[in-house]
Scaffold this active site. Structure first.
Site, mmCIF file in Angstrom:
data_model
loop_
_atom_site.group_PDB
_atom_site.id
_atom_site.type_symbol
_atom_site.label_atom_id
_atom_site.label_comp_id
_atom_site.label_asym_id
_atom_site.label_seq_id
_atom_site.Cartn_x
_atom_site.Cartn_y
_atom_site.Cartn_z
ATOM 1 N N ASP A 188 0.566 4.906 2.143
ATOM 2 C CA ASP A 188 -0.177 5.310 3.334
ATOM 3 C C ASP A 188 -1.299 6.294 3.015
ATOM 4 O O ASP A 188 -1.118 7.239 2.239
ATOM 5 C CB ASP A 188 0.771 5.949 4.358
ATOM 6 N N HIS A 225 0.833 -1.217 0.000
ATOM 7 C CA HIS A 225 0.000 0.000 0.000
ATOM 8 C C HIS A 225 0.862 1.259 0.000
ATOM 9 O O HIS A 225 2.076 1.198 0.206
ATOM 10 C CB HIS A 225 -0.913 0.019 1.239
ATOM 11 N N HIS A 274 4.720 0.268 0.104
ATOM 12 C CA HIS A 274 5.472 -0.576 1.026
ATOM 13 C C HIS A 274 4.597 -1.704 1.538
ATOM 14 O O HIS A 274 3.368 -1.673 1.403
ATOM 15 C CB HIS A 274 6.070 0.248 2.181
ATOM 16 N N ARG A 331 5.062 5.643 14.191
ATOM 17 C CA ARG A 331 5.036 6.185 12.839
ATOM 18 C C ARG A 331 4.420 7.578 12.829
ATOM 19 O O ARG A 331 3.413 7.818 13.494
ATOM 20 C CB ARG A 331 4.237 5.283 11.906
HETATM 21 O O1 LIG Z 1 5.189 -2.445 10.073
HETATM 22 C C1 LIG Z 1 5.754 -2.109 9.039
HETATM 23 O O2 LIG Z 1 6.820 -2.600 8.666
HETATM 24 C C2 LIG Z 1 5.145 -1.064 8.148
HETATM 25 C C3 LIG Z 1 3.864 -0.556 8.690
HETATM 26 C C4 LIG Z 1 3.276 0.479 7.782
HETATM 27 O O3 LIG Z 1 2.649 0.172 6.802
HETATM 28 C C5 LIG Z 1 3.521 1.895 8.078
HETATM 29 O O4 LIG Z 1 4.195 2.223 9.058
HETATM 30 O O5 LIG Z 1 3.030 2.727 7.306
HETATM 31 FE FE LIG Z 2 2.028 1.925 5.731
#
Ligand SMILES: O=C(O)CCC(=O)C(=O)O
Ligand SMILES: [Fe+2]
Length: 348
Positions: free
Chosen positions: A154, A152, A311, A325
């Site tokens: 974000d 995806h 990602h 995040r």
């Molecule tokens: O947990 C992860 O490695 C990525 C999680 C994710 O999609 C994000 O932090 O936007």
């Molecule tokens: Fe993400």
């Protein structure tokens, strides 16, 4: 709805979160650090760069970091001694110095609990929370057993989605839990010219209604107030964006549909949309030479450009994995009809 304002050469965008292509040049201030490109197409790791030092550095350095993230797609900084507040501070400088619209701030995720410990603008990424919310556990699912379903960009369901995002992982299993990124510039460049031309006039609908169920499972109401931009609010959790967008920092075109949130290409039949989306998603998931896979160590931090990458987390572990995040908001996605793909811009 994005408006087609072809007289100005811009497709999509929105007057409040005004799009503008800037093509910011890199000034060379990060050359003093050892850097390793982790794959030819995408990803760079710097040695010896600390976020806390960047907070004290000149604007020129922070702007160069933004340009590098936009050019390389994702940048990795190892072993960071940084708090979520410091991450937010750097995120805000990064987005502002790279020219985000004034109305864009840091995102408040619709699933973030009101009064949450680290503040509204920090999303806690945690395996424990994920299990409770009924999130991606494809290994056990009877719907799908493809790990690639998790690819995806974000918050593309917001009218003003993310430009940059930053994730620090502080708790991780002995092995597993890697994250992969793929380059949207490269996927655009792999389309034939007639296919590029067809897609450049189309929009797609992005939708995250599944968060409403997740919110119910977690027992918190969805955040319906402003989520970092006056254009992001309510419980609709859906937006329409151009299928091809220009990254304002590099001026390069990227494909902007993703497996996680994009449901429909508009203006074509449902059958055609299904075929086109499946083809575009396959280009992302089946080209490992357009991807980089990062093996986290404790307190490593990644910064990526959500306009031009996707990602995918890897859910291949049983132990706890957690991090913080922060996501900044950029411009409403647009296509600048005078922009080109990365390959054309850089030459052979
Ligand atoms: O947990 C992860 O490695 C990525 C999680 C994710 O999609 C994000 O932090 O936007
Ligand atoms: Fe993400």
């Amino acid at each position: 709805m994005p408006s087609a304002t072809t007289d100005s050469g811009i497709f999509g965008g929105n007057d409040i979160a005004r799009p503008q292509t800037k093509r910011i040049p890199y000034s060379g201030s990060l050359d003093a650090f050892v850097q390793n490109d982790l794959a030819p197409i995408i990803g760079r790791e710097y040695e010896g760069v600390q976020v806390v030092d960047l907070l004290e550095a000149d604007d020129r350095v922070v702007r160069d970091l933004a340009v590098t993230v936009s050019e390389r797609g994702v940048v990795f900084l190892r072993d960071q001694n940084v708090t979520p507040t410091q991450m937010k501070d750097l995120m805000l400088r990064l987005t502002r110095l790279s020219g985000c619209p004034e109305s864009s701030g840091l995102h408040v995720h619709p699933l973030t609990e009101e009064g949450s410990e680290l503040g509204d603008q920090v999303s806690v990424i945690s395996s424990e929370k994920q299990a409770k919310g009924g999130g991606l556990t494809h290994q056990l699912s009877d719907v799908s057993r493809f790990a690639s379903n998790a690819w995806h960009a974000d918050i593309s369901f917001e009218p003003v989605p993310s430009d940059y995002a930053m994730l620090k992982i502080h708790t991780l299993p002995a092995t597993g839990g890697d994250t992969l990124w793929a380059s949207g510039y490269e996927i655009y460049d792999r389309l034939s010219a007639p296919m590029q031309r067809m897609l450049e006039g189309l929009t797609a609908t992005h939708d995250a209604k599944f968060f409403l169920d997740e919110a119910k499972n977690l027992g918190n109401p969805i955040r319906e107030g402003q989520r970092g931009s006056p254009l992001n609010h309510g419980a609709e959790l859906a937006a329409v964006h151009p299928v091809i967008r220009t990254n304002p920092v590099t001026g390069w075109r990227s494909v902007y549909v993703n497996k996680g949130f994009t449901k429909r290409i508009n203006g074509v039949t449902k059958d055609e949309s299904d075929v086109l989306l499946a083809y575009l998603f396959n280009l992302v998931t089946q080209n490992h030479d357009a991807q980089v896979r990062f093996r986290w160590r404790k307190n490593d931090l990644a910064i990526w450009d959500n306009r031009s990458t996707w990602h995918c987390a890897t859910y291949d572990y049983a132990e706890a994995r957690a991090g913080d995040r922060v996501c900044s908001l950029g411009e409403a996605p647009y296509l600048d009809l005078s922009s080109t793909g990365r390959r054309d811009a850089k030459g052979p």
